[in-house]
Design a protein around this motif. Sequence first.
Motif, short mmCIF file in Angstrom:
data_model
loop_
_atom_site.label_atom_id
_atom_site.label_comp_id
_atom_site.label_asym_id
_atom_site.label_seq_id
_atom_site.Cartn_x
_atom_site.Cartn_y
_atom_site.Cartn_z
N SER A 173 0.85 -1.19 0.00
CA SER A 173 0.00 0.00 0.00
C SER A 173 0.89 1.24 0.00
N PRO A 174 0.32 2.40 -0.38
CA PRO A 174 1.11 3.63 -0.42
C PRO A 174 1.65 4.05 0.95
N THR A 175 1.05 3.53 2.02
CA THR A 175 1.48 3.92 3.37
C THR A 175 2.52 2.98 3.97
N THR A 176 2.82 1.89 3.27
CA THR A 176 3.79 0.92 3.79
C THR A 176 5.20 1.46 3.65
N ARG A 177 6.00 1.33 4.70
CA ARG A 177 7.35 1.88 4.70
C ARG A 177 8.34 0.92 5.35
N LEU A 178 9.62 1.16 5.07
CA LEU A 178 10.70 0.40 5.70
C LEU A 178 11.59 1.35 6.48
N GLN A 179 12.03 0.92 7.62
CA GLN A 179 13.03 1.67 8.38
C GLN A 179 14.40 1.09 8.05
N VAL A 180 15.28 1.92 7.52
CA VAL A 180 16.60 1.45 7.10
C VAL A 180 17.69 2.31 7.74
N SER A 181 18.89 1.74 7.82
CA SER A 181 20.03 2.49 8.35
C SER A 181 20.64 3.36 7.26
N LEU A 182 21.19 4.49 7.67
CA LEU A 182 21.78 5.43 6.72
C LEU A 182 23.10 5.96 7.27
N ILE A 183 24.11 6.02 6.39
CA ILE A 183 25.36 6.71 6.69
C ILE A 183 25.37 7.97 5.85
N ASP A 184 25.48 9.13 6.49
CA ASP A 184 25.41 10.39 5.75
C ASP A 184 26.80 10.81 5.27
N PRO A 185 26.92 11.89 4.51
CA PRO A 185 28.23 12.29 3.97
C PRO A 185 29.30 12.57 5.03
N LEU A 186 28.87 12.85 6.27
CA LEU A 186 29.82 13.07 7.36
C LEU A 186 30.11 11.80 8.13
N LEU A 187 29.64 10.67 7.59
CA LEU A 187 29.88 9.34 8.17
C LEU A 187 29.12 9.11 9.48
N MET A 188 28.08 9.88 9.70
CA MET A 188 27.26 9.66 10.88
C MET A 188 26.13 8.69 10.54
N GLU A 189 25.82 7.81 11.48
CA GLU A 189 24.80 6.78 11.27
C GLU A 189 23.47 7.22 11.87
N SER A 190 22.40 6.89 11.16
CA SER A 190 21.06 7.20 11.65
C SER A 190 20.08 6.22 11.01
N THR A 191 18.82 6.40 11.33
CA THR A 191 17.75 5.60 10.73
C THR A 191 16.87 6.52 9.89
N ILE A 192 16.45 6.02 8.73
CA ILE A 192 15.62 6.84 7.84
C ILE A 192 14.54 5.96 7.25
N THR A 193 13.50 6.59 6.75
CA THR A 193 12.35 5.87 6.21
C THR A 193 12.44 5.76 4.70
N LEU A 194 12.19 4.56 4.19
CA LEU A 194 12.16 4.31 2.74
C LEU A 194 10.75 3.90 2.35
N LYS A 195 10.24 4.55 1.30
CA LYS A 195 8.92 4.16 0.81
C LYS A 195 8.89 4.23 -0.71
N ARG A 196 7.90 3.59 -1.27
CA ARG A 196 7.68 3.59 -2.72
C ARG A 196 6.61 4.63 -3.02
N TRP A 197 6.86 5.38 -4.08
CA TRP A 197 5.95 6.47 -4.43
C TRP A 197 5.60 6.35 -5.91
N ASN A 198 4.35 6.09 -6.20
CA ASN A 198 3.88 5.98 -7.58
C ASN A 198 3.24 7.30 -8.00
N MET A 199 3.90 7.97 -8.96
CA MET A 199 3.41 9.27 -9.43
C MET A 199 2.75 9.11 -10.79
#
Length: 243
Positions: free
Chosen positions: A153-179
């Motif tokens: 569904s359009p509201t379904t999401r995944l929580q994934v780990s992210l390393i940013d350009p400064l090498l800091m780790e965090s969690t971010i949301t990934l979803k599919r978007w049909n335009m």
Amino acid sequence: MLRLKDFNGLKIEKEWTSFDYLLMVTEVASCKLIHKSKRKCHNMGNESGSSWNGIYEKEKTNESKRFKKSIHALQHTSNKKVKIYPSYSSPDLPMEFKDLIITILRGSEIELVIQKTLYPTDVARNNNRLSIPAKQASIKFLSEKEERILEESPTTRLQVSLIDPLLMESTITLKRWNMKKENKKTCCQYVLCKQWNDVVKNNDLQANDVVQVWSFRVDSNLSFAIVRTVSARKENEIGDNQG
């Protein structure tokens, strides 16, 4: 202190001497210490109100000098040319990201998903998202299970780990978007959202910056790393200085 799991996945050659093993231990210890220093400097910056990145750059320089000094001493003792192991399979990913992903996080399956120039919509605070058009992705980075979850569904999401350009780790949301386009065809995009504004702010991302989005996995869990290859702000400063 190093542990056995710190060496998981490292390539060992049959012809290695005791000196080669010592070099590998030194390299792993250095990578681990640098990552620890980054976290320490980040906390120091928050407590003092100063730029943690400036503190880290100073610490990183000192650590680099200590590492080079130890390598020089080892090389002088054995009269042997120093080789740094292991070699990695993704040569275009900056070494500091490889060290973090492979040596510290024990990650694997590193692949470039997309390189793109950031549009104003990618850094606009009211949008709070980074778009990855499915047709522009260079690889299929989702597993079949992950694809099914996002397609539910359009509201379904995944929580994934992210390393940013400064090498800091965090969690971010990934979803599919049909335009839906004007021709009524559907365009599929994947978006990193929810926490994206924090990434933009902390890394001072600007429109016209060029970034690479890399995917990798830690214990089969999907993760991403974002590398900034061109800074629009620095390019403008250089242009102003030359003008």
